[in-house]
Design an enzyme around this catalytic site. Structure first.
Site, PDB file in Angstrom:
ATOM      1  N   GLY A  29       0.561  -5.010   1.394  1.00  0.00           N
ATOM      2  CA  GLY A  29      -0.012  -5.172   0.019  1.00  0.00           C
ATOM      3  C   GLY A  29       0.231  -5.549  -0.910  1.00  0.00           C
ATOM      4  O   GLY A  29      -0.198  -6.782  -1.532  1.00  0.00           O
ATOM      5  N   ASN A  80       4.758  -7.510   6.404  1.00  0.00           N
ATOM      6  CA  ASN A  80       5.678  -6.937   7.459  1.00  0.00           C
ATOM      7  C   ASN A  80       4.634  -5.431   8.130  1.00  0.00           C
ATOM      8  O   ASN A  80       5.769  -5.050   8.591  1.00  0.00           O
ATOM      9  CB  ASN A  80       7.028  -6.322   6.417  1.00  0.00           C
ATOM     10  CG  ASN A  80       6.805  -5.525   5.840  1.00  0.00           C
ATOM     11  OD1 ASN A  80       5.531  -5.371   4.698  1.00  0.00           O
ATOM     12  ND2 ASN A  80       7.349  -4.424   5.099  1.00  0.00           N
ATOM     13  N   GLU A  81       3.741  -5.990   8.231  1.00  0.00           N
ATOM     14  CA  GLU A  81       2.460  -4.562   8.761  1.00  0.00           C
ATOM     15  C   GLU A  81       3.292  -4.355  10.344  1.00  0.00           C
ATOM     16  O   GLU A  81       3.565  -3.017  10.570  1.00  0.00           O
ATOM     17  CB  GLU A  81       1.069  -5.013   8.680  1.00  0.00           C
ATOM     18  CG  GLU A  81       0.508  -4.890   7.515  1.00  0.00           C
ATOM     19  CD  GLU A  81       0.446  -5.768   6.984  1.00  0.00           C
ATOM     20  OE1 GLU A  81       1.774  -6.584   7.089  1.00  0.00           O
ATOM     21  OE2 GLU A  81      -0.245  -5.777   5.732  1.00  0.00           O
ATOM     22  N   LEU A 134       0.894  -1.348  -0.105  1.00  0.00           N
ATOM     23  CA  LEU A 134      -0.117  -0.127   0.042  1.00  0.00           C
ATOM     24  C   LEU A 134       0.714   0.857  -0.257  1.00  0.00           C
ATOM     25  O   LEU A 134       1.617   1.296   0.733  1.00  0.00           O
ATOM     26  CB  LEU A 134      -0.832  -0.154   1.040  1.00  0.00           C
ATOM     27  CG  LEU A 134      -1.607  -1.293   1.439  1.00  0.00           C
ATOM     28  CD1 LEU A 134      -2.826  -0.778   2.638  1.00  0.00           C
ATOM     29  CD2 LEU A 134      -2.656  -1.159  -0.173  1.00  0.00           C
TER      30      LEU A 134
HETATM   31  N1  CO8 Z   1       4.242   4.046   0.164  1.00  0.00           N
HETATM   32  C1  CO8 Z   1       5.024   5.056  -0.057  1.00  0.00           C
HETATM   33  N2  CO8 Z   1       6.082   5.128  -1.324  1.00  0.00           N
HETATM   34  C2  CO8 Z   1       6.839   4.215  -0.868  1.00  0.00           C
HETATM   35  C3  CO8 Z   1       7.017   3.080  -0.509  1.00  0.00           C
HETATM   36  C4  CO8 Z   1       4.868   2.607   0.102  1.00  0.00           C
HETATM   37  N3  CO8 Z   1       4.616   1.383   0.399  1.00  0.00           N
HETATM   38  N4  CO8 Z   1       7.745   1.835  -0.360  1.00  0.00           N
HETATM   39  C5  CO8 Z   1       9.084   2.557  -1.304  1.00  0.00           C
HETATM   40  N5  CO8 Z   1       8.432   4.413  -1.440  1.00  0.00           N
HETATM   41  C6  CO8 Z   1       9.277   4.871  -1.578  1.00  0.00           C
HETATM   42  C7  CO8 Z   1      10.557   5.848  -1.255  1.00  0.00           C
HETATM   43  O1  CO8 Z   1      10.073   6.395  -0.091  1.00  0.00           O
HETATM   44  C8  CO8 Z   1      11.362   5.639  -2.155  1.00  0.00           C
HETATM   45  O2  CO8 Z   1      10.547   6.946  -2.863  1.00  0.00           O
HETATM   46  P1  CO8 Z   1      11.549   8.260  -2.541  1.00  0.00           P
HETATM   47  O3  CO8 Z   1      12.625   8.121  -4.069  1.00  0.00           O
HETATM   48  O4  CO8 Z   1      11.165   9.929  -2.145  1.00  0.00           O
HETATM   49  O5  CO8 Z   1      12.800   8.550  -1.332  1.00  0.00           O
HETATM   50  C9  CO8 Z   1      10.490   5.237  -3.446  1.00  0.00           C
HETATM   51  O6  CO8 Z   1      10.014   4.531  -3.106  1.00  0.00           O
HETATM   52  C10 CO8 Z   1      12.444   4.484  -3.470  1.00  0.00           C
HETATM   53  O7  CO8 Z   1      12.182   3.109  -2.371  1.00  0.00           O
HETATM   54  P2  CO8 Z   1      13.667   3.184  -2.209  1.00  0.00           P
HETATM   55  O8  CO8 Z   1      15.121   3.666  -2.326  1.00  0.00           O
HETATM   56  O9  CO8 Z   1      13.308   2.589  -0.597  1.00  0.00           O
HETATM   57  O10 CO8 Z   1      13.584   1.296  -3.631  1.00  0.00           O
HETATM   58  P3  CO8 Z   1      14.410   0.052  -3.536  1.00  0.00           P
HETATM   59  O11 CO8 Z   1      14.499  -0.296  -4.396  1.00  0.00           O
HETATM   60  O12 CO8 Z   1      15.661   0.670  -2.839  1.00  0.00           O
HETATM   61  O13 CO8 Z   1      13.592  -0.991  -2.003  1.00  0.00           O
HETATM   62  C11 CO8 Z   1      11.168  -1.735  -1.311  1.00  0.00           C
HETATM   63  C12 CO8 Z   1      12.411  -0.961  -2.488  1.00  0.00           C
HETATM   64  C13 CO8 Z   1      12.419  -3.274  -1.023  1.00  0.00           C
HETATM   65  C14 CO8 Z   1       9.968  -2.078  -1.608  1.00  0.00           C
HETATM   66  C15 CO8 Z   1      11.350  -0.487  -0.312  1.00  0.00           C
HETATM   67  O14 CO8 Z   1      11.611   0.454  -1.052  1.00  0.00           O
HETATM   68  C16 CO8 Z   1      10.959  -1.044   0.319  1.00  0.00           C
HETATM   69  O15 CO8 Z   1      10.772  -1.980   1.523  1.00  0.00           O
HETATM   70  N6  CO8 Z   1       9.051  -0.032   1.108  1.00  0.00           N
HETATM   71  C17 CO8 Z   1       8.467  -0.291   1.892  1.00  0.00           C
HETATM   72  C18 CO8 Z   1       7.776  -1.038   2.067  1.00  0.00           C
HETATM   73  C19 CO8 Z   1       6.242  -1.273   2.984  1.00  0.00           C
HETATM   74  O16 CO8 Z   1       6.749  -2.066   4.409  1.00  0.00           O
HETATM   75  N7  CO8 Z   1       5.150  -1.488   2.244  1.00  0.00           N
HETATM   76  C20 CO8 Z   1       4.090  -1.170   3.240  1.00  0.00           C
HETATM   77  C21 CO8 Z   1       3.034  -1.097   3.187  1.00  0.00           C
HETATM   78  S1  CO8 Z   1       1.759  -1.024   4.433  1.00  0.00           S
HETATM   79  C22 CO8 Z   1       0.966  -2.339   3.740  1.00  0.00           C
HETATM   80  O17 CO8 Z   1       0.542  -2.516   2.497  1.00  0.00           O
HETATM   81  C23 CO8 Z   1      -0.582  -3.135   4.214  1.00  0.00           C
HETATM   82  C24 CO8 Z   1      -1.128  -2.054   4.908  1.00  0.00           C
HETATM   83  C25 CO8 Z   1      -2.332  -2.731   5.359  1.00  0.00           C
HETATM   84  C26 CO8 Z   1      -2.581  -2.321   7.297  1.00  0.00           C
HETATM   85  C27 CO8 Z   1      -3.257  -1.235   7.527  1.00  0.00           C
HETATM   86  C28 CO8 Z   1      -3.519  -0.624   8.488  1.00  0.00           C
HETATM   87  C29 CO8 Z   1      -3.717   0.949   9.511  1.00  0.00           C
END
Ligand code: CO8
Length: 300
Positions: free
Chosen positions: A151, A175-176, A106
């Site tokens: 997500g 990983n929430e 998400l």
């Molecule tokens: N949402 C918004 N922005 C994001 C997200 C995300 N999920 N993931 C990454 N981004 C952004 C980063 O902040 C970065 O932004 P910027 O360029 O402006 O600095 C850009 O995308 C690129 O990210 P990275 O530099 O980290 O890219 P990498 O290729 O190094 O890594 C990953 C990619 C592995 C995907 C890494 O970005 C990561 O681990 N992201 C977080 C993933 C995560 O934890 N997602 C969980 C979301 S929560 C969810 O899905 C379910 C919630 C349901 C419960 C709700 C109840 C409240």
């Protein structure tokens, strides 16, 4: 029982069926690249349907990380609905056009500092994506060609079969807990239905992201293949699933998934209220902001 605009598997009338099509010709070897016949595309998703095999390829194309924003989720549900309504389409392979990332889950920015109306609309779109995908009548295969947290993992788990590129740098999981948030009950139910209660409980409590080989060992993905073989394998698996008559497979799928789908359909509004009250808490907003900052710091 069905909310407007959603027609999940559990709500379909008995006898509703896709066009009865013969299985793909055994003369056509599986694994050949799909010949594009019908294609459509929007800002976030590209779809190519090969009408001769009945298989669509859906590619996420929302760089940098295919995060599931409101726009992405809406486009996804529309695309899936189009395929679902096309009687020529019997199966869909879901994958990413962004290198190294299947989907980052998400879009966290959709959950930070927004209005109640926005949270309502966003969460309804998340529910809609899951109801449509988990309840799809089509055969759904996830070709996971990159990392797939939260997500993103839910989307893969909602498919009938998961094949992942065997790169240990790619990880997948719900990983929430690591973000200080809690996976909703229907994320958890979907996870439990794939890996069983014990593995799901441990993985959810720890908010684990499992590298591909570990994910395979846990049953979170069904197969690992070298990245260059991923699409070929997905096509072969699809051909195997499509060799069965649609109606028997669909009814079996309904039998296996109906209880979990019904649970969200029955509690949809309550689930939206819970999401809003949870995500609006200052402590949760703080956790999400800190997590976003951590992502940015890690980058620099
Ligand atoms: N949402 C918004 N922005 C994001 C997200 C995300 N999920 N993931 C990454 N981004 C952004 C980063 O902040 C970065 O932004 P910027 O360029 O402006 O600095 C850009 O995308 C690129 O990210 P990275 O530099 O980290 O890219 P990498 O290729 O190094 O890594 C990953 C990619 C592995 C995907 C890494 O970005 C990561 O681990 N992201 C977080 C993933 C995560 O934890 N997602 C969980 C979301 S929560 C969810 O899905 C379910 C919630 C349901 C419960 C709700 C109840 C409240």
């Amino acid at each position: 029982l069905c909310p407007p605009g959603v027609l999940p598997l559990c709500c379909r009338l008995p006898g509703w069926d896709r066009a009865s099509r013969p299985p793909p010709s055994p003369l056509q070897p599986p694994g050949l690249p799909l010949a594009p016949c019908r294609s459509f595309s929007n800002n976030k998703i590209q779809v190519e349907l090969d009408e001769s095999s009945g298989v669509a390829m859906m590619k996420f194309k929302s760089p940098p990380v295919n995060s599931l924003s409101l726009e992405f989720l809406t486009e996804f549900s529309i695309s899936l609905e189009k395929l679902e309504n096309n009687r020529a389409c019997r199966g869909v392979i879901i994958t990413s056009a962004v290198p190294k990332i299947f989907s980052s889950g998400l879009d966290i920015t959709e959950m930070c500092g927004k209005s109640m109306e926005h949270y309502t609309e966003f969460w309804r779109a998340v529910q809609e994506m899951w109801l449509r995908l988990y309840g799809s009548n089509m055969v759904t295969v996830a070709a996971v060609n990159g990392s797939s947290p939260a997500g993103g993992c839910l989307m893969a788990l909602s498919c009938d079969y998961r094949i992942m590129a065997e790169n240990p740098k790619f990880s997948i999981g719900l990983n929430e807990a690591q973000l200080g948030i809690v996976a909703p009950f229907w994320f958890k139910d979907t996870f439990v239905n794939v890996v069983g209660h014990r593995v799901a409980e441990r993985s959810l409590q720890l908010g684990s992201l499992h590298p591909a080989p570990e994910a395979h060992k846990l049953g979170l993905v069904d197969e690992l293949v070298p990245e260059e073989k991923l699409m070929e394998k997905a096509a072969a698996v699809m051909a195997q699933w499509l060799a069965l008559p649609d109606h028997a497979r669909q009814l079996t799928k309904t039998m296996m998934r109906k209880a979990v789908l019904d649970r969200l359909v029955a509690h949809r509004e309550e689930d939206i209220k819970n999401f809003i009250s949870f995500v609006s808490k200052e402590s949760i907003q703080k956790s999400l902001r800190m997590y976003m900052e951590m992502l940015k710091k890690r980058k620099s």
